[in-house]
Scaffold this motif. Structure first.
Motif, PDB file in Angstrom:
ATOM      1  N   ILE A 182       1.956  42.236  71.489  1.00  0.00           N
ATOM      2  CA  ILE A 182       0.531  42.062  71.210  1.00  0.00           C
ATOM      3  C   ILE A 182       0.256  40.696  70.577  1.00  0.00           C
ATOM      4  N   ALA A 183       1.150  40.240  69.689  1.00  0.00           N
ATOM      5  CA  ALA A 183       0.915  38.990  68.959  1.00  0.00           C
ATOM      6  C   ALA A 183       1.256  37.749  69.778  1.00  0.00           C
ATOM      7  N   TYR A 184       2.238  37.840  70.696  1.00  0.00           N
ATOM      8  CA  TYR A 184       2.762  36.620  71.317  1.00  0.00           C
ATOM      9  C   TYR A 184       2.635  36.565  72.835  1.00  0.00           C
ATOM     10  N   SER A 185       1.984  37.559  73.458  1.00  0.00           N
ATOM     11  CA  SER A 185       1.844  37.519  74.920  1.00  0.00           C
ATOM     12  C   SER A 185       1.012  36.321  75.378  1.00  0.00           C
ATOM     13  N   SER A 186      -0.027  36.014  74.628  1.00  0.00           N
ATOM     14  CA  SER A 186      -0.868  34.869  75.006  1.00  0.00           C
ATOM     15  C   SER A 186      -0.086  33.565  74.953  1.00  0.00           C
ATOM     16  N   LEU A 187       0.744  33.405  73.927  1.00  0.00           N
ATOM     17  CA  LEU A 187       1.548  32.186  73.801  1.00  0.00           C
ATOM     18  C   LEU A 187       2.613  32.110  74.900  1.00  0.00           C
ATOM     19  N   LEU A 188       3.197  33.269  75.242  1.00  0.00           N
ATOM     20  CA  LEU A 188       4.169  33.293  76.329  1.00  0.00           C
ATOM     21  C   LEU A 188       3.517  32.865  77.635  1.00  0.00           C
ATOM     22  N   VAL A 204      13.531  54.652  78.150  1.00  0.00           N
ATOM     23  CA  VAL A 204      14.248  53.946  79.216  1.00  0.00           C
ATOM     24  C   VAL A 204      13.309  52.957  79.909  1.00  0.00           C
ATOM     25  N   LEU A 205      12.102  53.404  80.188  1.00  0.00           N
ATOM     26  CA  LEU A 205      11.117  52.557  80.852  1.00  0.00           C
ATOM     27  C   LEU A 205      10.808  51.310  80.022  1.00  0.00           C
ATOM     28  N   LEU A 206      10.638  51.503  78.723  1.00  0.00           N
ATOM     29  CA  LEU A 206      10.307  50.377  77.846  1.00  0.00           C
ATOM     30  C   LEU A 206      11.484  49.425  77.660  1.00  0.00           C
ATOM     31  N   MET A 207      12.686  49.964  77.580  1.00  0.00           N
ATOM     32  CA  MET A 207      13.857  49.093  77.446  1.00  0.00           C
ATOM     33  C   MET A 207      14.018  48.183  78.669  1.00  0.00           C
ATOM     34  N   VAL A 208      13.866  48.751  79.853  1.00  0.00           N
ATOM     35  CA  VAL A 208      13.976  47.960  81.082  1.00  0.00           C
ATOM     36  C   VAL A 208      12.870  46.909  81.132  1.00  0.00           C
ATOM     37  N   THR A 209      11.658  47.309  80.745  1.00  0.00           N
ATOM     38  CA  THR A 209      10.519  46.380  80.774  1.00  0.00           C
ATOM     39  C   THR A 209      10.748  45.197  79.843  1.00  0.00           C
ATOM     40  N   MET A 210      11.166  45.474  78.594  1.00  0.00           N
ATOM     41  CA  MET A 210      11.365  44.386  77.634  1.00  0.00           C
ATOM     42  C   MET A 210      12.532  43.485  78.054  1.00  0.00           C
ATOM     43  N   ALA A 211      13.595  44.067  78.578  1.00  0.00           N
ATOM     44  CA  ALA A 211      14.740  43.263  79.023  1.00  0.00           C
ATOM     45  C   ALA A 211      14.349  42.338  80.175  1.00  0.00           C
ATOM     46  N   SER A 212      13.384  42.792  80.998  1.00  0.00           N
ATOM     47  CA  SER A 212      12.986  41.996  82.166  1.00  0.00           C
ATOM     48  C   SER A 212      12.227  40.732  81.774  1.00  0.00           C
ATOM     49  N   TYR A 213      11.741  40.674  80.539  1.00  0.00           N
ATOM     50  CA  TYR A 213      11.016  39.469  80.103  1.00  0.00           C
ATOM     51  C   TYR A 213      11.916  38.232  80.133  1.00  0.00           C
ATOM     52  N   ALA A 214      13.220  38.432  80.003  1.00  0.00           N
ATOM     53  CA  ALA A 214      14.148  37.295  80.028  1.00  0.00           C
ATOM     54  C   ALA A 214      14.122  36.575  81.370  1.00  0.00           C
ATOM     55  N   LEU A 235      12.119  33.925  66.135  1.00  0.00           N
ATOM     56  CA  LEU A 235      12.853  33.770  67.391  1.00  0.00           C
ATOM     57  C   LEU A 235      12.213  32.761  68.328  1.00  0.00           C
ATOM     58  N   GLN A 236      10.924  32.510  68.144  1.00  0.00           N
ATOM     59  CA  GLN A 236      10.199  31.626  69.058  1.00  0.00           C
ATOM     60  C   GLN A 236      10.842  30.247  69.158  1.00  0.00           C
ATOM     61  N   THR A 237      11.225  29.702  68.012  1.00  0.00           N
ATOM     62  CA  THR A 237      11.780  28.336  68.011  1.00  0.00           C
ATOM     63  C   THR A 237      13.263  28.293  68.364  1.00  0.00           C
ATOM     64  N   SER A 238      13.971  29.417  68.159  1.00  0.00           N
ATOM     65  CA  SER A 238      15.419  29.408  68.385  1.00  0.00           C
ATOM     66  C   SER A 238      15.807  29.781  69.809  1.00  0.00           C
ATOM     67  N   ILE A 239      15.282  30.882  70.330  1.00  0.00           N
ATOM     68  CA  ILE A 239      15.680  31.334  71.677  1.00  0.00           C
ATOM     69  C   ILE A 239      14.504  31.426  72.644  1.00  0.00           C
ATOM     70  N   GLY A 240      13.280  31.221  72.162  1.00  0.00           N
ATOM     71  CA  GLY A 240      12.110  31.290  73.031  1.00  0.00           C
ATOM     72  C   GLY A 240      11.471  32.668  73.025  1.00  0.00           C
ATOM     73  N   ILE A 241      10.189  32.706  73.393  1.00  0.00           N
ATOM     74  CA  ILE A 241       9.438  33.966  73.330  1.00  0.00           C
ATOM     75  C   ILE A 241       9.974  34.988  74.336  1.00  0.00           C
ATOM     76  N   ALA A 242      10.244  34.551  75.563  1.00  0.00           N
ATOM     77  CA  ALA A 242      10.706  35.481  76.599  1.00  0.00           C
ATOM     78  C   ALA A 242      12.016  36.148  76.205  1.00  0.00           C
ATOM     79  N   ASN A 243      12.966  35.368  75.729  1.00  0.00           N
ATOM     80  CA  ASN A 243      14.244  35.944  75.298  1.00  0.00           C
ATOM     81  C   ASN A 243      14.069  36.780  74.031  1.00  0.00           C
ATOM     82  N   GLY A 244      13.125  36.375  73.187  1.00  0.00           N
ATOM     83  CA  GLY A 244      12.836  37.164  71.989  1.00  0.00           C
ATOM     84  C   GLY A 244      12.302  38.537  72.341  1.00  0.00           C
ATOM     85  N   PHE A 245      11.393  38.570  73.331  1.00  0.00           N
ATOM     86  CA  PHE A 245      10.889  39.866  73.808  1.00  0.00           C
ATOM     87  C   PHE A 245      12.042  40.741  74.303  1.00  0.00           C
ATOM     88  N   ALA A 246      12.920  40.144  75.091  1.00  0.00           N
ATOM     89  CA  ALA A 246      14.052  40.902  75.641  1.00  0.00           C
ATOM     90  C   ALA A 246      14.945  41.435  74.528  1.00  0.00           C
TER      91      ALA A 246
END
Length: 555
Positions: free
Chosen positions: A224-230, A276-286, A350-361
C-alpha cells in the motif's frame, strides 16, 4: 437492543456503509498528504514524521479505545469520535504548517483508533447471536475494500483538483458516513462502568489472533505504501490507478466465491489457500516488468487479503462475549497498526539496498511465519474458544427446551373463514402462515381479524379470543357486511406480513426483550428457514417459575 434473525438488517447495512466510507476516506488522504506537504515546503524526513505521527497515536490509544467502548454507551462513543474524525480533514486546509500537521495527524490517530474499533463492535452487536461470525466476515470486507479503494480515490481526486479541494471531498465522504450512523439509532442498556486499569485495556484471548495477523499485514503495509513508487521506478505510473481497481475486484471476488465456505466453517482450507496465493504473488514481484504483471499481482493480492482479513476478524468477534467486544476488537486492530507500520518502515530500509521489487518479494517470508503460527497454534485455539462460547451462550438451551414443538400453521392459500374454524378446532388464538415449501411468510391472529373488523363507530377491543367472540355476537348491518367480505379474504391480506421470529440458539434475555418490546404473545422459532417451534409468554413464565422453585429448594 432489538433482536433480528437477519444479517443484512437496517442497522447492519447502515454501519456497513459508514465503515466503508470512513475507511475509504482515511486511506484516500494518504497519497494526498505527502503532495500537500511538499506544496507548503515540507519535504524529506518531515513528510515521514507527519505520516508516522498518526500510526504512533493509534497504537498508543487503541487499548484505551477498548475501555471506552466497553464502559460507556458504544453508540454515543462512536457518534462523538466519528464527528471528531470528520473535522480532521478541513483542519489540514486551515493549518498548513509542519507542527500543526503533526498535531492533526496525532489527533487523527486518537479518534481513528476509537472509530476503527467501534464500527466492528457495533456491527457484532446488531447481528443475531447465531450469525455473528458469518456477519462479521461480511462486514470486515469494508476494511479491505476501504484500504484498497481509498488510495485510488485519493490519486484520482488529486489528478483533477487541488489539495484543499481534495480534502473537502474527503470531508464530504465522512459527513455522509456520520449521517448514516446517526440514522441507525442503535439502543444500548445502561452500562456498569468499571474503574480504568491498564491491564483491562488488552483482551488477552484476542492476542494470538493479533500476533498472527500482525505478520500477515507486513506485506500489505509494504504494498500500500510503496506501489506507487515501484510503478514510478518501472515507468508504469499510468497503470497504478488500475492496480488499485484490480485490488478491489480481487477482494470482491474472494467474498462472493468463498462466503459459503466461510459460513460452513471451512476456514482452515481458505487460510492455507490464501497464504499460498499471497506468497506466490509477492515472490513474483522480483520479476515484475510489465503493466499486465502489475495488474495481475494487484488482483491476486486482493483475492488473498479479501479472504484473510474478514476471516481473522470473524475469529475475534465471533468468539468474544458481547460485553468484551470493544476491548477485543481494539486489541486485534493493533495487528493492522503494527503490521502496516513494520511493512512501511521495512520497505523504507530495503528500498535503497535491494530495491522495492526485491523488497516486496522478501516480505513473502512474513506469510511463511504467519502460516506456521496459524497451523501450530491459532487454528486449534480458535476452535477451542468457539466451543467454549457456544456452551456458555446456551447452557440450558432455553428456547429449544421450553418452546412448543407442535406448531399449528396455516397454508398461504387459506382464507379467513378457514382460519377462524382452525382457531376454534385447535383452541388457539393465532398461527404462522407458511408457503408451499413450509417457509414462514406471515402470522395471523385474532387481533389481526379484530383490527380489520373495526369501523369508525366500533370501539377498539382487547386483542384476545374473548373479544373476538363478543365482536361476532354484537353485530349490526355494517358489521355483518364487513364480516361477510372478510371471510372470503386470503389470510395474507389480513395477517401481519413483517414476521418476527427467533433462532433456536437465541438467548433467554433476547427472547424476553422481544416479547416485552413488541405487542405479541408468541414468536415462531425458525431454523434453516423452517418453523421448528413456537415460544410464548407462557413458556417464559413457566421457565421462570421452574427456575425460581429450583432456587428456592436449594436455599
Amino acid at each position: 437492543m432489538e433482536q433480528t434473525t437477519k444479517i443484512w438488517n437496517k442497522q447492519f447495512i447502515l454501519l456497513f456503509i459508514t465503515n466503508l466510507l470512513m475507511m475509504a476516506a482515511f486511506y484516500a488522504s494518504i497519497p494526498i498528504i505527502p503532495i500537500y506537504c511538499q506544496e507548503h515546503g515540507i519535504t524529506g524526513m518531515k513528510v515521514g514524521i507527519v505520516l508516522t505521527a498518526m500510526s504512533l497515536a493509534t497504537i498508543i490509544f487503541r487499548p484505551i479505545a477498548g475501555y471506552l467502548l466497553d464502559n460507556f454507551n458504544r453508540y454515543h462513543v462512536y457518534l462523538l469520535f466519528l464527528g471528531l474524525f470528520c473535522l480532521a480533514f478541513p483542519s489540514f486546509i486551515l493549518f498548513p504548517t509542519f507542527g500543526a500537521l503533526v498535531l492533526i495527524r496525532l489527533y487523527m490517530g486518537i479518534v481513528y483508533s476509537v472509530c476503527g474499533s467501534a464500527t466492528m463492535t457495533l456491527a457484532g452487536d446488531v447481528l443475531p447471536r447465531a450469525n455473528v461470525t458469518a456477519g462479521i466476515s461480511r462486514f470486515a470486507l469494508t476494511i479491505s475494500i476501504g484500504m484498497a479503494f481509498g488510495p485510488y480515490i485519493g490519486i484520482q481526486v488529486q489528478n483533477y483538483v487541488n489539495s484543499p479541494t481534495a480534502f473537502l471531498i474527503i470531508f464530504a465522504m465522512t459527513v455522509v458516513a456520520f449521517i448514516c450512523v446517526c440514522a441507525s439509532h442503535i439502543q444500548y442498556p445502561k452500562v456498569t462502568r468499571k474503574k480504568f486499569a491498564f491491564r483491562d485495556t488488552i483482551y488477552k484471548p484476542a492476542l494470538p489472533f493479533m500476533f498472527n495477523m500482525m505478520f500477515l499485514m507486513i506485506p500489505f503495509g509494504a504494498v500500500i505504501a510503496y506501489s506507487s513508487l515501484l510503478a514510478q521506478d518501472l515507468h508504469l505510473t499510468a497503470t497504478i490507478p488500475y492496480f488499485y481497481i484490480c485490488l478491489v475486484l480481487g477482494m470482491l471476488l474472494s467474498k462472493f466465491s468463498t462466503q459459503k465456505m466461510i459460513d460452513n466453517g471451512r476456514h482452515r482450507v481458505l487460510v492455507y489457500l490464501s497464504l499460498v496465493l499471497l506468497m506466490v504473488t509477492m515472490a513474483s514481484y522480483a520479476f515484475l516488468t510489465t503493466s499486465l504483471h502489475l495488474l495481475i499481482a494487484g488482483f491476486l493480492f486482493g483475492l488473498g487479503y479479501g479472504i484473510l482479513q474478514p476471516l481473522f476478524q470473524s475469529f475475534v468477534t465471533g468468539t468474544t462475549p458481547a460485553p468484551k467486544r470493544g476491548v477485543a476488537n481494539a486489541t486485534y486492530m493493533l495487528s493492522y497498526d503494527i503490521g502496516i507500520g513494520i511493512g512501511s518502515f521495512l520497505m523504507g530500509s530495503l528500498q535503497t539496498s535491494i530495491g522495492i521489487a526485491n523488497g516486496f518479494a522478501l516480505t513473502a517470508l512474513a506469510f511463511v511465519i504467519g502460516g506456521v503460527i496459524y497451523a501450530v497454534y491459532v487454528d486449534r485455539y480458535y476452535l477451542k474458544l468457539k466451543n467454549q462460547l457456544t456452551s456458555q451462550a446456551t447452557p440450558d438451551n432455553i428456547v429449544k427446551t421450553h418452546m412448543e414443538h407442535d406448531v399449528y400453521t396455516l397454508p398461504a392459500t387459506a382464507n379467513v373463514q378457514e382460519a377462524l374454524l382452525y382457531f376454534s378446532q385447535k383452541h388457539i388464538s393465532g398461527a404462522p402462515i407458511v408457503n408451499q415449501n413450509g417457509q414462514p411468510v406471515g402470522f395471523i391472529s385474532d387481533g389481526d381479524i379484530l383490527r380489520y373488523l373495526r369501523t369508525a363507530d366500533y370501539p377498539a377491543a382487547a386483542l384476545d379470543g374473548t373479544a373476538l367472540l363478543t365482536a361476532l355476537l354484537e353485530t349490526d348491518v355494517d358489521f355483518d357486511q364487513k364480516l361477510a367480505n372478510l371471510t372470503s379474504l386470503s389470510v395474507l391480506e389480513v395477517s401481519t406480513r413483517q414476521l418476527i421470529t427467533v433462532d433456536p440458539t437465541a438467548s433467554f434475555e433476547s427472547v424476553c426483550q422481544l416479547l416485552s418490546a413488541k405487542p405479541i404473545k408468541k414468536v415462531p422459532v425458525v431454523e434453516n428457514h423452517k418453523i421448528v417451534g413456537i415460544i410464548t409468554r407462557s413458556n417464559i413464565t413457566d421457565y421462570l417459575t421452574q427456575r425460581y422453585l429450583k432456587q428456592a429448594t436449594t436455599m
